[in-house]
Motif scaffolding. Structure first.
Motif, PDB file in Angstrom:
ATOM      1  N   PRO A  21      38.487  37.258  46.803  1.00 45.44           N
ATOM      2  CA  PRO A  21      37.944  37.599  48.018  1.00 45.44           C
ATOM      3  C   PRO A  21      37.461  36.141  48.438  1.00 45.44           C
ATOM      4  O   PRO A  21      37.228  35.028  47.672  1.00 45.44           O
ATOM      5  N   ALA A  22      36.871  36.062  49.570  1.00 45.22           N
ATOM      6  CA  ALA A  22      36.206  34.745  50.166  1.00 45.22           C
ATOM      7  C   ALA A  22      35.260  33.906  49.208  1.00 45.22           C
ATOM      8  O   ALA A  22      34.404  34.802  48.723  1.00 45.22           O
ATOM      9  N   MET A  23      35.471  32.876  48.955  1.00 42.70           N
ATOM     10  CA  MET A  23      34.534  32.158  48.165  1.00 42.70           C
ATOM     11  C   MET A  23      34.214  30.947  48.690  1.00 42.70           C
ATOM     12  O   MET A  23      35.083  30.087  48.506  1.00 42.70           O
ATOM     13  N   PRO A  97      42.466  33.609  56.554  1.00 43.43           N
ATOM     14  CA  PRO A  97      40.855  33.115  56.729  1.00 43.43           C
ATOM     15  C   PRO A  97      39.793  34.152  56.641  1.00 43.43           C
ATOM     16  O   PRO A  97      40.244  35.155  57.247  1.00 43.43           O
ATOM     17  N   GLN A  98      38.924  34.079  56.177  1.00 49.27           N
ATOM     18  CA  GLN A  98      37.714  34.897  56.390  1.00 49.27           C
ATOM     19  C   GLN A  98      36.925  34.173  57.758  1.00 49.27           C
ATOM     20  O   GLN A  98      36.718  32.985  57.516  1.00 49.27           O
ATOM     21  N   ILE A  99      36.731  34.884  58.772  1.00 48.06           N
ATOM     22  CA  ILE A  99      35.965  34.209  59.797  1.00 48.06           C
ATOM     23  C   ILE A  99      34.642  34.856  60.125  1.00 48.06           C
ATOM     24  O   ILE A  99      34.263  36.001  59.824  1.00 48.06           O
ATOM     25  N   ILE A 198      38.382  43.839  57.137  1.00 51.28           N
ATOM     26  CA  ILE A 198      36.954  43.704  57.339  1.00 51.28           C
ATOM     27  C   ILE A 198      36.254  43.576  56.060  1.00 51.28           C
ATOM     28  O   ILE A 198      36.706  44.529  55.049  1.00 51.28           O
ATOM     29  N   ARG A 199      35.497  42.768  55.848  1.00 47.92           N
ATOM     30  CA  ARG A 199      34.551  42.858  54.531  1.00 47.92           C
ATOM     31  C   ARG A 199      33.084  43.131  55.088  1.00 47.92           C
ATOM     32  O   ARG A 199      32.620  42.629  55.791  1.00 47.92           O
ATOM     33  N   PHE A 200      32.683  44.229  54.304  1.00 47.75           N
ATOM     34  CA  PHE A 200      31.457  44.638  54.820  1.00 47.75           C
ATOM     35  C   PHE A 200      30.707  45.047  53.543  1.00 47.75           C
ATOM     36  O   PHE A 200      31.316  45.365  52.413  1.00 47.75           O
ATOM     37  N   GLY A 295      33.507  42.700  42.217  1.00 47.04           N
ATOM     38  CA  GLY A 295      32.200  42.679  41.463  1.00 47.04           C
ATOM     39  C   GLY A 295      32.299  42.934  39.959  1.00 47.04           C
ATOM     40  O   GLY A 295      32.353  44.101  39.548  1.00 47.04           O
ATOM     41  N   LYS A 296      32.597  41.954  39.208  1.00 44.50           N
ATOM     42  CA  LYS A 296      32.727  41.923  37.682  1.00 44.50           C
ATOM     43  C   LYS A 296      33.730  42.755  37.429  1.00 44.50           C
ATOM     44  O   LYS A 296      33.560  43.437  36.385  1.00 44.50           O
ATOM     45  N   ILE A 297      34.908  42.393  37.940  1.00 44.82           N
ATOM     46  CA  ILE A 297      36.300  43.308  37.250  1.00 44.82           C
ATOM     47  C   ILE A 297      36.989  42.114  36.948  1.00 44.82           C
ATOM     48  O   ILE A 297      37.372  41.239  37.537  1.00 44.82           O
ATOM     49  N   MET A 317      38.650  39.761  42.796  1.00 44.17           N
ATOM     50  CA  MET A 317      38.261  39.095  41.715  1.00 44.17           C
ATOM     51  C   MET A 317      37.866  37.430  42.199  1.00 44.17           C
ATOM     52  O   MET A 317      38.880  36.675  42.560  1.00 44.17           O
ATOM     53  N   ALA A 318      36.736  37.251  42.372  1.00 42.64           N
ATOM     54  CA  ALA A 318      36.249  35.849  42.730  1.00 42.64           C
ATOM     55  C   ALA A 318      36.019  35.142  41.586  1.00 42.64           C
ATOM     56  O   ALA A 318      36.810  33.987  41.303  1.00 42.64           O
ATOM     57  N   ARG A 319      34.784  35.174  41.038  1.00 41.30           N
ATOM     58  CA  ARG A 319      34.561  34.192  39.983  1.00 41.30           C
ATOM     59  C   ARG A 319      35.621  34.230  38.788  1.00 41.30           C
ATOM     60  O   ARG A 319      35.853  33.115  38.166  1.00 41.30           O
ATOM     61  N   PRO A 320      36.121  35.273  38.645  1.00 38.11           N
ATOM     62  CA  PRO A 320      37.333  35.011  37.290  1.00 38.11           C
ATOM     63  C   PRO A 320      38.332  34.037  37.942  1.00 38.11           C
ATOM     64  O   PRO A 320      38.963  33.430  37.070  1.00 38.11           O
TER      65      PRO A 320
HETATM   66  C1  LIG Z   1      30.185  30.655  44.956  1.00 36.26           C
HETATM   67  C2  LIG Z   1      30.607  31.975  45.850  1.00 36.26           C
HETATM   68  C3  LIG Z   1      30.737  31.767  47.190  1.00 36.26           C
HETATM   69  C4  LIG Z   1      30.954  32.902  47.643  1.00 36.26           C
HETATM   70  N1  LIG Z   1      31.239  32.906  49.161  1.00 36.26           N
HETATM   71  C5  LIG Z   1      31.735  34.283  49.918  1.00 36.26           C
HETATM   72  C6  LIG Z   1      31.902  33.935  51.035  1.00 36.26           C
HETATM   73  O1  LIG Z   1      32.200  33.001  51.660  1.00 36.26           O
HETATM   74  N2  LIG Z   1      32.331  35.303  51.759  1.00 36.26           N
HETATM   75  C7  LIG Z   1      32.389  36.520  51.050  1.00 36.26           C
HETATM   76  O2  LIG Z   1      32.569  37.468  51.670  1.00 36.26           O
HETATM   77  N3  LIG Z   1      31.853  36.474  49.842  1.00 36.26           N
HETATM   78  C8  LIG Z   1      31.516  35.294  49.124  1.00 36.26           C
HETATM   79  N4  LIG Z   1      31.321  35.672  47.688  1.00 36.26           N
HETATM   80  C9  LIG Z   1      31.070  36.851  47.135  1.00 36.26           C
HETATM   81  C10 LIG Z   1      32.382  36.844  46.303  1.00 36.26           C
HETATM   82  O3  LIG Z   1      33.524  37.030  47.340  1.00 36.26           O
HETATM   83  C11 LIG Z   1      32.403  38.243  45.568  1.00 36.26           C
HETATM   84  O4  LIG Z   1      32.244  39.444  46.325  1.00 36.26           O
HETATM   85  C12 LIG Z   1      31.544  38.296  44.482  1.00 36.26           C
HETATM   86  O5  LIG Z   1      31.485  36.745  43.842  1.00 36.26           O
HETATM   87  C13 LIG Z   1      31.643  39.221  43.435  1.00 36.26           C
HETATM   88  O6  LIG Z   1      32.717  39.387  43.031  1.00 36.26           O
HETATM   89  P1  LIG Z   1      33.153  38.712  41.451  1.00 36.26           P
HETATM   90  O7  LIG Z   1      32.415  39.470  40.455  1.00 36.26           O
HETATM   91  O8  LIG Z   1      34.818  39.055  41.290  1.00 36.26           O
HETATM   92  O9  LIG Z   1      32.989  37.238  41.320  1.00 36.26           O
HETATM   93  C14 LIG Z   1      30.914  34.073  47.121  1.00 36.26           C
HETATM   94  C15 LIG Z   1      30.895  34.205  45.721  1.00 36.26           C
HETATM   95  C16 LIG Z   1      30.518  33.154  45.107  1.00 36.26           C
HETATM   96  C17 LIG Z   1      30.167  33.233  43.561  1.00 36.26           C
END
Ligand SMILES: Cc1cc2nc3c(=O)[nH]c(=O)nc-3n(C[C@H](O)[C@H](O)[C@H](O)COP(=O)(O)O)c2cc1C
Length: 473
Positions: A21-23, A97-99, A198-200, A295-297, A317-320
Motif C-alpha cells: 500500500p502507499a507509503m 499511483p495513489q492520487i 479506492i483507499r478509504f 495492518g500488522k499482517i 503490507m506496508a512496513r514489512p
Molecule cells: C511512513 C508511512 C507512510 C505512509 N503513507 C501512506 C500514504 O501515502 N497513503 C496511504 O494510504 N497510507 C499511507 N500509509 C499507511 C500504510 O499504507 C499502511 O496502511 C499502514 O502502515 C498499516 O499497514 P502495515 O501494518 O502493513 O504497515 C503510510 C504508512 C507509513 C508507515
C-alpha cells in the motif's frame, strides 16, 4: 499457497495477492518530481515481487506541502513514465499511483476544513482527480488508486465530522456525494477497462467518527459505481492529532494515528475485522469487488489464513515491505526464515511526521534504502559463544549477549521468547550494533525462556544462541 495465486482486477492480472500500500517516502523534494532515490525505492519494491505496488500519495493539485510527489501537471509525466517503466522492467507485479487532494494546514495549527471550501472549489475536485488519473495512464501505470482515507479531502467529506450544510455534508448520502462524483469523473476520463481502486477508512477511530457500520454502505456504493478494488485503512485523522508548537498538525499522532499504523502494542492483523466486515457486506449484495486488508499482517501463515477464510482478497503490507522489500520473493521461495522482519517500532512513521526521509529502524544507520546482499553464509557466534544472560530489574527482563560475527556485518538480532511450554515467538528485533534488549512484558507467575538469533544483510540466520530461563519474582 493462495497468497501466490493470480487475481484479475478489471483488465490487469496481479501475479499474486500481495499489495504494497502507499507509503510516503519523503524522498522527493518539494518540487514533487521523481528523482533517483525515489526510483531506487520503487524499483526495489518491484524487484521484491509484490503483485501490486501502490506508489506514495501524489498531489493532484498545486497546493504547497512538504516533500511529496506530484501528478498535478503534465510536466510531471516524464519522470513518472521513467519510474513506471523501470518498475515494469524490475519485476512481475503491477504498479499504480495513489492520487491525493489535501486541504491547507499551517504551522499556527490552523487547518482548512471541508466546510471552508466554496462550492466552486468542491466542484473542481473531481476534475483534478480525473486529469491526474489520465496523467497516470500517460505515464504507463497499470491502474490508479484514489486516496479517500485518513485526514485528506475526500476522506473528510466521508467523515461524520464533515461540517458542510449543503448537498456535500450531513447525511451519509450527502457525505458520499463528492467521493462518488470523483470516482465517476475518473472512470469517465480513463474508460471502463482501466483498473481504478479506492483507499478509504473502514473506521475513523475518532470520537464521533464513522465505524464499520457506515463504511459497509460506503463500500457498497463504491462497488456499485464500478470501483475495481477497495483498500481498507483506518484512522489517521486530524480530529485527535496532538498539536506541537510551531509545527503543522500531523494526523497520525493521536489514537486514530496508532490505529492507522498499529505499533508494537497492537495484536497482529489489528484492523482485519474491518476489511472482513466490508467484504462480507459486499458479498451479501452479490458484489465481488476485491478487498485489500492491511495492518500488522506480516507472517505468511497469517496472510494465507486470511485469504483462505475469505476475509480479504488481497493482503496489504506496508512496513514489512519497507523493512524487507524482498518479502514476497523470499516467501514464495519458501524462505520466510530469510525475511528481515518489521518490528513495528514506527520509526518510519516518526520520520514521515518530521518530513524526514522515511527509512526503517532496522536498516544500517544512515542508509536510505534497504540493504541488499547475495551472501549465503550466516553469522556465527564468537568462540566464547553468545553467552546470553538475563537480569531482572524494575520488573522487566534485561537481556545481554555477545556480538555475533559475519563477513559482511551483522545486520540485526531477532529476540525470541517462549512462555511456559508454548512454542517460542519472535517478539522483537534490534539493529546489529545493539546487543541488549529489555522485555517489559514479562509478569510474575509465568516462566519464560529467551534466545536470540543474529542475521546478516541477506537474512541468513545464525543458530540460536544459548537460552536463558526467567521466573519473574
Ligand atoms: C511512513 C508511512 C507512510 C505512509 N503513507 C501512506 C500514504 O501515502 N497513503 C496511504 O494510504 N497510507 C499511507 N500509509 C499507511 C500504510 O499504507 C499502511 O496502511 C499502514 O502502515 C498499516 O499497514 P502495515 O501494518 O502493513 O504497515 C503510510 C504508512 C507509513 C508507515
Amino acid at each position: 499457497m493462495k497468497l501466490f495465486s493470480p487475481l484479475a482486477v478489471n483488465s490487469m492480472t496481479l501475479p499474486n495477492r500481495l499489495v504494497v500500500p502507499a507509503m510516503v517516502t519523503r524522498l522527493s523534494g518539494e518540487d514533487g518530481f521523481v528523482n533517483q532515490p525515489i526510483t531506487d525505492r520503487y524499483v526495489r519494491f518491484a524487484q521484491g515481487g509484490a503483485g501490486l505496488v501502490v506508489l506514495e500519495a501524489m498531489a493532484v493539485h498545486g497546493s504547497k506541502s512538504g516533500p511529496l510527489l506530484r501528478i498535478s501537471g503534465d510536466e510531471f509525466v516524464t519522470g513518472l513514465r521513467d519510474l513506471a517503466s523501470k518498475m515494469h522492467d524490475a519485476g512481475p507485479g503491477k504498479c499504480a499511483p495513489q492520487i491525493i487532494h489535501f486541504l491547507k494546514i499551517s504551522r499556527t495549527g490552523w487547518r482548512q476544513k471541508v466546510q471552508d471550501l466554496s462550492v466552486a472549489e468542491v466542484l473542481a475536485i473531481p476534475g483534478l482527480y480525473a486529469q491526474a488519473a489520465v496523467r497516470g495512464l500517460q505515464a504507463g501505470f497499470d491502474a490508479i488508486e484514489l486516496h479517500m482515507a485518513h485526514a485528506y479531502t475526500l476522506s473528510s467529506f466521508l467523515s461524520r465530522h464533515n461540517g458542510r450544510r449543503d448537498d456535500y455534508g450531513g447525511s451519509l448520502q450527502r457525505r458520499l456525494r463528492l467521493p462518488l462524483e470523483t470516482l465517476a469523473a475518473v472512470r469517465a476520463a480513463v474508460g471502463a477497462n482501466v483498473p481504478v481502486g479506492i483507499r478509504f477508512d473502514g473506521e475513523e477511530c475518532v470520537k464521533g467518527g464513522y465505524t464499520l457500520d457506515e463504511a459497509r454502505v460506503m463500500a457498497l456504493r463504491f462497488a456499485q459505481y464500478g470501483v475495481d478494488w477497495l483498500s481498507i485503512s483506518a484512522g489517521g485523522k486530524f480530529e485527535d492529532a496532538q498539536p506541537r508548537e510551531g509545527e503543522p498538525l500531523y494526523p497520525y499522532t493521536g489514537y486514530s494515528g496508532e490505529r492507522c499504523m498499529p505499533g508494537r502494542n497492537y495484536p497482529p492483523a489489528a484492523n482485519l475485522y474491518i476489511a472482513a466486515g466490508i467484504k462480507d457486506h459486499l458479498r451479501q449484495h452479490g458484489l465481488f469487488t476485491p478487498v485489500v486488508a492491511t495492518g500488522k499482517i506480516n507472517r505468511p501463515e497469517l496472510a494465507e489464513d486470511i485469504l483462505q477464510a475469505g476475509q480479504a482478497d488481497l493482503i496489504g503490507m506496508a512496513r514489512p515491505i519497507l523493512a524487507d522489500p524482498d518479502w514476497p520473493r523470499k516467501v514464495q521461495a519458501g524462505r520466510f526464515d530469510k525475511v528481515i522482519r518489521c518490528c513495528y517500532a514506527n520509526v518510519c512513521k516518526a520520520k514521515d511526521e518530521r518530513f524526514q526521509t522515511v527509512t526503517c529502524f532496522l536498516w544500517p544507520r544512515g542508509a536510505i534504502q534497504a540493504p541488499q546482499s547475495t551472501d549465503t553464509t550466516p553469522p556465527v557466534w564468537p568462540a566464547k559463544g553468545a553467552a546470553l544472560v538475563a537480569d531482572i530489574s524494575q520488573a522487566r527482563v534485561s537481556l545481554k549477549w555477545n556480538a555475533a560475527e559475519d563477513a559482511e556485518g551483522v545486520y540485526g538480532y531477532d529476540i525470541w521468547r517462549a512462555e511456559g511450554t508454548s512454542p517460542p515467538q519472535r517478539i522483537d528485533a534490534v539493529p546489529g550494533a545493539v546487543h541488549a534488549y529489555h522485555d517489559s512484558n514479562a509478569v510474575a507467575g509465568l516462566n519464560y525462556r529467551y534466545f536470540v538469533q543474529a542475521y546478516d544483510f541477506a537474512g541468513n540466520r545464525s543458530v540460536a544462541s544459548s537460552e536463558v530461563e526467567v521466573s519473574m519474582p
